[in-house]
Write a protein that holds these residues in place. Structure first.
Motif, PDB file in Angstrom:
ATOM      1  N   GLY A  12       0.802  -1.225   0.000  1.00 15.06           N
ATOM      2  CA  GLY A  12       0.000   0.000   0.000  1.00 15.06           C
ATOM      3  C   GLY A  12       0.830   1.268   0.000  1.00 15.06           C
ATOM      4  O   GLY A  12       0.392   2.297  -0.495  1.00 15.06           O
ATOM      5  N   ASN A  37       1.052   6.667   0.767  1.00 17.59           N
ATOM      6  CA  ASN A  37       0.025   5.667   1.006  1.00 17.59           C
ATOM      7  C   ASN A  37      -0.890   5.584  -0.214  1.00 17.59           C
ATOM      8  O   ASN A  37      -2.020   6.038  -0.212  1.00 17.59           O
ATOM      9  CB  ASN A  37      -0.753   6.038   2.268  1.00 17.59           C
ATOM     10  CG  ASN A  37      -1.610   4.912   2.772  1.00 17.59           C
ATOM     11  OD1 ASN A  37      -1.506   3.787   2.316  1.00 17.59           O
ATOM     12  ND2 ASN A  37      -2.465   5.200   3.720  1.00 17.59           N
ATOM     13  N   ASP A  39      -2.182   2.876  -1.810  1.00 16.25           N
ATOM     14  CA  ASP A  39      -3.255   1.884  -1.714  1.00 16.25           C
ATOM     15  C   ASP A  39      -3.902   1.596  -3.060  1.00 16.25           C
ATOM     16  O   ASP A  39      -5.125   1.585  -3.197  1.00 16.25           O
ATOM     17  CB  ASP A  39      -4.315   2.314  -0.693  1.00 16.25           C
ATOM     18  CG  ASP A  39      -3.860   2.085   0.733  1.00 16.25           C
ATOM     19  OD1 ASP A  39      -2.979   1.228   0.931  1.00 16.25           O
ATOM     20  OD2 ASP A  39      -4.367   2.757   1.639  1.00 16.25           O
ATOM     21  N   LYS A  41      -4.559  -1.103  -5.660  1.00 12.97           N
ATOM     22  CA  LYS A  41      -4.547  -2.564  -5.801  1.00 12.97           C
ATOM     23  C   LYS A  41      -4.033  -3.031  -7.150  1.00 12.97           C
ATOM     24  O   LYS A  41      -3.708  -4.197  -7.321  1.00 12.97           O
ATOM     25  CB  LYS A  41      -5.944  -3.129  -5.547  1.00 12.97           C
ATOM     26  CG  LYS A  41      -6.966  -2.762  -6.606  1.00 12.97           C
ATOM     27  CD  LYS A  41      -8.320  -3.343  -6.287  1.00 12.97           C
ATOM     28  CE  LYS A  41      -9.319  -3.025  -7.387  1.00 12.97           C
ATOM     29  NZ  LYS A  41     -10.612  -3.595  -7.118  1.00 12.97           N
ATOM     30  N   ASP A  64       3.162  -1.517   4.326  1.00  8.67           N
ATOM     31  CA  ASP A  64       1.702  -1.576   4.403  1.00  8.67           C
ATOM     32  C   ASP A  64       1.146  -2.663   3.503  1.00  8.67           C
ATOM     33  O   ASP A  64       0.362  -2.418   2.589  1.00  8.67           O
ATOM     34  CB  ASP A  64       1.089  -0.214   4.061  1.00  8.67           C
ATOM     35  CG  ASP A  64      -0.415  -0.153   4.319  1.00  8.67           C
ATOM     36  OD1 ASP A  64      -0.896  -0.914   5.182  1.00  8.67           O
ATOM     37  OD2 ASP A  64      -1.103   0.631   3.648  1.00  8.67           O
ATOM     38  N   HIS A  66      -1.004  -5.520   1.901  1.00  9.46           N
ATOM     39  CA  HIS A  66      -2.418  -5.883   1.820  1.00  9.46           C
ATOM     40  C   HIS A  66      -2.521  -7.226   1.103  1.00  9.46           C
ATOM     41  O   HIS A  66      -1.925  -7.417   0.049  1.00  9.46           O
ATOM     42  CB  HIS A  66      -3.217  -4.853   1.017  1.00  9.46           C
ATOM     43  CG  HIS A  66      -3.197  -3.485   1.600  1.00  9.46           C
ATOM     44  ND1 HIS A  66      -3.883  -3.155   2.752  1.00  9.46           N
ATOM     45  CD2 HIS A  66      -2.583  -2.352   1.198  1.00  9.46           C
ATOM     46  CE1 HIS A  66      -3.702  -1.870   3.025  1.00  9.46           C
ATOM     47  NE2 HIS A  66      -2.904  -1.361   2.095  1.00  9.46           N
ATOM     48  N   GLN A  69      -7.802  -5.998  -1.243  1.00  8.89           N
ATOM     49  CA  GLN A  69      -8.442  -4.715  -0.957  1.00  8.89           C
ATOM     50  C   GLN A  69      -9.389  -4.360  -2.088  1.00  8.89           C
ATOM     51  O   GLN A  69      -9.158  -4.711  -3.239  1.00  8.89           O
ATOM     52  CB  GLN A  69      -7.383  -3.621  -0.814  1.00  8.89           C
ATOM     53  CG  GLN A  69      -7.950  -2.241  -0.591  1.00  8.89           C
ATOM     54  CD  GLN A  69      -6.862  -1.221  -0.417  1.00  8.89           C
ATOM     55  OE1 GLN A  69      -6.144  -1.255   0.566  1.00  8.89           O
ATOM     56  NE2 GLN A  69      -6.713  -0.321  -1.365  1.00  8.89           N
ATOM     57  N   GLU A  73      -9.263   2.294   0.502  1.00  7.42           N
ATOM     58  CA  GLU A  73      -9.628   1.865   1.848  1.00  7.42           C
ATOM     59  C   GLU A  73     -10.760   2.750   2.362  1.00  7.42           C
ATOM     60  O   GLU A  73     -10.582   3.547   3.273  1.00  7.42           O
ATOM     61  CB  GLU A  73      -8.420   1.960   2.786  1.00  7.42           C
ATOM     62  CG  GLU A  73      -7.373   0.924   2.504  1.00  7.42           C
ATOM     63  CD  GLU A  73      -6.185   1.013   3.451  1.00  7.42           C
ATOM     64  OE1 GLU A  73      -5.573  -0.023   3.681  1.00  7.42           O
ATOM     65  OE2 GLU A  73      -5.885   2.102   3.945  1.00  7.42           O
ATOM     66  N   THR A  77      -9.460   0.285   6.223  1.00  8.84           N
ATOM     67  CA  THR A  77      -8.634  -0.906   6.338  1.00  8.84           C
ATOM     68  C   THR A  77      -8.805  -1.801   5.112  1.00  8.84           C
ATOM     69  O   THR A  77      -9.691  -1.598   4.295  1.00  8.84           O
ATOM     70  CB  THR A  77      -8.964  -1.694   7.626  1.00  8.84           C
ATOM     71  OG1 THR A  77      -7.995  -2.710   7.811  1.00  8.84           O
ATOM     72  CG2 THR A  77     -10.352  -2.300   7.563  1.00  8.84           C
ATOM     73  N   GLU A  80      -5.100  -6.770   5.821  1.00  8.90           N
ATOM     74  CA  GLU A  80      -3.694  -6.446   6.064  1.00  8.90           C
ATOM     75  C   GLU A  80      -2.869  -7.724   6.211  1.00  8.90           C
ATOM     76  O   GLU A  80      -3.358  -8.729   6.713  1.00  8.90           O
ATOM     77  CB  GLU A  80      -3.550  -5.594   7.324  1.00  8.90           C
ATOM     78  CG  GLU A  80      -4.444  -4.370   7.367  1.00  8.90           C
ATOM     79  CD  GLU A  80      -4.030  -3.262   6.428  1.00  8.90           C
ATOM     80  OE1 GLU A  80      -2.827  -3.148   6.121  1.00  8.90           O
ATOM     81  OE2 GLU A  80      -4.907  -2.509   5.995  1.00  8.90           O
ATOM     82  N   THR A  81      -1.602  -7.666   5.782  1.00  7.63           N
ATOM     83  CA  THR A  81      -0.724  -8.832   5.896  1.00  7.63           C
ATOM     84  C   THR A  81       0.737  -8.388   5.890  1.00  7.63           C
ATOM     85  O   THR A  81       1.056  -7.261   5.525  1.00  7.63           O
ATOM     86  CB  THR A  81      -0.977  -9.829   4.741  1.00  7.63           C
ATOM     87  OG1 THR A  81      -0.290 -11.048   5.010  1.00  7.63           O
ATOM     88  CG2 THR A  81      -0.513  -9.272   3.411  1.00  7.63           C
ATOM     89  N   CYS A  82       1.595  -9.276   6.283  1.00  9.38           N
ATOM     90  CA  CYS A  82       3.036  -9.054   6.209  1.00  9.38           C
ATOM     91  C   CYS A  82       3.494  -9.520   4.822  1.00  9.38           C
ATOM     92  O   CYS A  82       3.119 -10.600   4.380  1.00  9.38           O
ATOM     93  CB  CYS A  82       3.731  -9.867   7.297  1.00  9.38           C
ATOM     94  SG  CYS A  82       5.509  -9.715   7.273  1.00  9.38           S
TER      95      CYS A  82
END
Length: 104
Positions: A12, A37, A39, A41, A64, A66, A69, A73, A77, A80-82
């Motif tokens: 993101g 940011n 974000d 996709k 950040d 994702h 999504q 957002e 939100t 969310e993920t690592c």
């Protein structure tokens, strides 16, 4: 609920360092002329993102993660993920530098 969602991971936040005169910047506002940011996709593996470079070394930052999504957002939100990623960074000197991030 029991439903399943296909994962479509992306980062993101992608940005270069802001101009020195901008001072401290928050990562919460959606975007600015050096990235941030985003974000978006659609910026997934294999995409190209052009960011202006305002300081020596560019100081590229990414984060950040994702897993999935919608279009932005809107509720604040996403799923969310690592994430871990590999990036190829190149310096391109166009005749007219971009004033905002440009993706394809």
């Amino acid at each position: 609920w029991g439903g399943e969602l296909d994962l479509r991971p992306f980062f993101g936040v992608m940005a270069t360092a802001p101009p020195v005169g901008f001072g401290r910047q928050s990562s919460i506002p959606p975007r600015n002329e050096f990235g941030g940011n985003l974000d978006c996709k659609e910026l997934v593996a294999g995409s190209t993102l052009y960011l202006p470079v305002h300081v020596a070394g560019a100081m590229f930052v990414v984060g950040d993660g994702h897993a999935r999504q919608g279009d932005g957002e809107c509720c604040g939100t996403a799923l969310e993920t690592c994430l871990a990623g590999a990036f190829r960074l190149s310096v391109v000197k166009p005749s007219v530098p971009p004033s905002l991030p440009v993706g394809r």
